[in-house]
Design a protein around this motif. Sequence first.
Motif, PDB file in Angstrom:
ATOM      1  N   GLN A 104       9.143   0.405  -8.979  1.00  0.00           N
ATOM      2  CA  GLN A 104      10.480   0.894  -8.621  1.00  0.00           C
ATOM      3  C   GLN A 104      11.544  -0.147  -8.964  1.00  0.00           C
ATOM      4  O   GLN A 104      12.698   0.193  -9.198  1.00  0.00           O
TER       5      GLN A 104
ATOM      6  N   LYS B  11      12.229   4.267 -16.773  1.00  0.00           N
ATOM      7  CA  LYS B  11      11.353   5.427 -17.024  1.00  0.00           C
ATOM      8  C   LYS B  11      10.046   5.257 -16.251  1.00  0.00           C
ATOM      9  O   LYS B  11       9.524   6.202 -15.649  1.00  0.00           O
ATOM     10  N   ILE B  14      10.677   5.932 -12.573  1.00  0.00           N
ATOM     11  CA  ILE B  14      10.825   7.376 -12.318  1.00  0.00           C
ATOM     12  C   ILE B  14       9.466   8.072 -12.406  1.00  0.00           C
ATOM     13  O   ILE B  14       9.130   8.916 -11.572  1.00  0.00           O
ATOM     14  N   ASN B  15       8.664   7.691 -13.398  1.00  0.00           N
ATOM     15  CA  ASN B  15       7.324   8.292 -13.528  1.00  0.00           C
ATOM     16  C   ASN B  15       6.470   8.022 -12.309  1.00  0.00           C
ATOM     17  O   ASN B  15       5.749   8.895 -11.834  1.00  0.00           O
ATOM     18  N   TYR B  18       7.646  10.179  -9.509  1.00  0.00           N
ATOM     19  CA  TYR B  18       7.263  11.571  -9.784  1.00  0.00           C
ATOM     20  C   TYR B  18       5.801  11.811  -9.416  1.00  0.00           C
ATOM     21  O   TYR B  18       5.453  12.783  -8.763  1.00  0.00           O
ATOM     22  N   ASP B 126      18.884   9.303  -9.427  1.00  0.00           N
ATOM     23  CA  ASP B 126      17.562   9.275 -10.078  1.00  0.00           C
ATOM     24  C   ASP B 126      16.488   9.791  -9.127  1.00  0.00           C
ATOM     25  O   ASP B 126      15.595  10.554  -9.517  1.00  0.00           O
ATOM     26  N   ILE B 127      16.572   9.372  -7.869  1.00  0.00           N
ATOM     27  CA  ILE B 127      15.541   9.779  -6.904  1.00  0.00           C
ATOM     28  C   ILE B 127      15.607  11.288  -6.668  1.00  0.00           C
ATOM     29  O   ILE B 127      14.584  11.978  -6.667  1.00  0.00           O
ATOM     30  N   THR B 130      14.395  13.263  -9.647  1.00  0.00           N
ATOM     31  CA  THR B 130      12.932  13.197  -9.761  1.00  0.00           C
ATOM     32  C   THR B 130      12.281  14.169  -8.780  1.00  0.00           C
ATOM     33  O   THR B 130      11.333  14.876  -9.114  1.00  0.00           O
ATOM     34  N   LYS B 131      12.804  14.195  -7.588  1.00  0.00           N
ATOM     35  CA  LYS B 131      12.244  15.120  -6.582  1.00  0.00           C
ATOM     36  C   LYS B 131      12.484  16.574  -6.995  1.00  0.00           C
ATOM     37  O   LYS B 131      11.629  17.437  -6.778  1.00  0.00           O
ATOM     38  N   ALA B 133      12.671  17.603 -10.031  1.00  0.00           N
ATOM     39  CA  ALA B 133      11.693  17.833 -11.100  1.00  0.00           C
ATOM     40  C   ALA B 133      10.314  18.124 -10.516  1.00  0.00           C
ATOM     41  O   ALA B 133       9.570  18.973 -11.019  1.00  0.00           O
ATOM     42  N   ASN B 134       9.958  17.426  -9.427  1.00  0.00           N
ATOM     43  CA  ASN B 134       8.695  17.714  -8.732  1.00  0.00           C
ATOM     44  C   ASN B 134       8.668  19.174  -8.278  1.00  0.00           C
ATOM     45  O   ASN B 134       7.661  19.875  -8.437  1.00  0.00           O
TER      46      ASN B 134
END
Lengths: 288, 274
Positions: A104, B11, B14-15, B18, B126-127, B130-131, B133-134
């Motif tokens: 992170q 990236k 983020i991955n 995810y 970003d968080i 990402t969520k 996208a989940n």
Amino acid sequence: MFAIEVADIKKVYDKNIVGVERVSFNIKYGEIFGFIGPNGAGKSTTIRALMGLLKVDSGLINIEGFDCFTEGSKARENVGYVPSELSFYNSMTVRKYIEFILKQKGRNFERIDELCTYFELNQNRKTGELSLGNKKKLAIVCALACTPKVLIMDEATTGLDPIMQQKFFDILQKEKKKGTAILLSSHNLNEIQRCCDRVGIIKNGILVAVKEIGEFQNKLLKHIVFETKSNLLEFRLDGMEDLKVEGNRYEFNFNGNLAMLINLLSGIDIYNISITDVDLNDEFLRWY
Amino acid sequence: MGCKMDKTMKKRAINSLYCLEFNLQKKSIIWWFAVLAVLLIIEIAFYPLMNMMIGVIPDDVYNDFTDAGISFSFDSVTEYFLLQGVEVLALGGALFLCCFVASLLTRDFKGGQSELLYTNALNRNDIIMTKYANALTMTVLFNVVMLVVELLMMCIVDIKGIVFVPLITLFLYCLILHLILVSLVFGIYLLKVKSGFGIAIAIPLLLYFVTIIALSISHNDALKFIEFLTPFTLLYEITIESPFKVNWYSFAIYVVVVLAVLGFGYKKFKKRDL
């Protein structure tokens, strides 16, 4: 440039509850700044504002020149943080958790083994099985493993045994020598006096005093109380602080020229006097 | 000491976030998939029995139902599924996906992990993305898996009765329905991050019951507008003869509502104290 800059911040919660007001301090690289105050004084509010978890209503709050809320991700890039309340993803192992936090932060895993060995942390245990002390160690390892330039630690030693506390202070000194700026919030005045360079005392949301720890350690600061039969029209000397006069009773702190003070006092008809070294505990209690 | 977070590192961060979400809810996801798949299998397995039961209904009773607009003749397992199977897929899937979204957003705040998640180098944007996208990934995955389960079961029960076009259309419209509900609930939970699962369960149930009411009073012109209040009506016009028929008005209304709720929720979340 200061590592941490806080200038006149104010935060008022719902129902007009003041979190902090008129709090200003700066922390240089290679300095350990202690932050003390009782529960509800505003320490956590200040720290949460530094970490971008809340937005202050007014004032300036920066880490490495970046605003902590509007540019939070840049401000936190090089920050290691130990929160006071700890909660992890219970199903993850210690190793997996540290790796997740380092990803992170965009860091590699170089320091994990070294720090886990130093703090005697079993990397294969699940975080949900850890005791409070081990959780604290895990949080400290996560903060240090990302090779931070700024460390913000909220009651980091709570739950640590005396040996681990000593190890913690030793590693803080090493970080300080590397040039890391460290903000250490604590209830333990002895540990603050032991390892910090300066200390800020917060009361009811206001930063009431910022002192050099050297004043307490070198016993330069004296607390003087005397009673006199005379009425003194004027009583002033360089180095005198926080003078309180109640009738014929005079109370103040002094860190100036002692010879000049003794000379001044010898000219006064004093019938009772007390001169003591001021330690941090005394200074703290003075505000409460 | 210290370093700047470049694009590759970002990236990677983020991955890992995810993947974390799926790992944390692994067991729950498997249970939900298993339960809903079993329900679908049972639903489809009942087809031969249902056909047999319809066969023994007296003609006059059957005609009375048909005159009242209630049709339940199934010439194929596909036709049967378009009438009967939709509930399990649409409502069951909606409940699962909305609860998944609720867990995505509220777990960190109720469990206290928000202090560690939101104080790293990724920003709130970003968080949250990402969520989201989940949530979208899980929606697509769920519908694909259920489609496979349906087709396999239909092959066992009545392979000649499989008509692909309406089944694929049903899959697509169900996917759209779920994406709408997931986005709506996501937007609401951005506003109420510490809420329980009540909202996630109440919204699909409420909208589903409005659908039942809308279908029951479909002959009443004055109350016809009720069908626009729920996105479930997307699914109920598909037939073997008209596989592409859909209530576009309901779809359009809900896209606007969802975008508004998402936008408002996102804007509020970015500024709120955590």
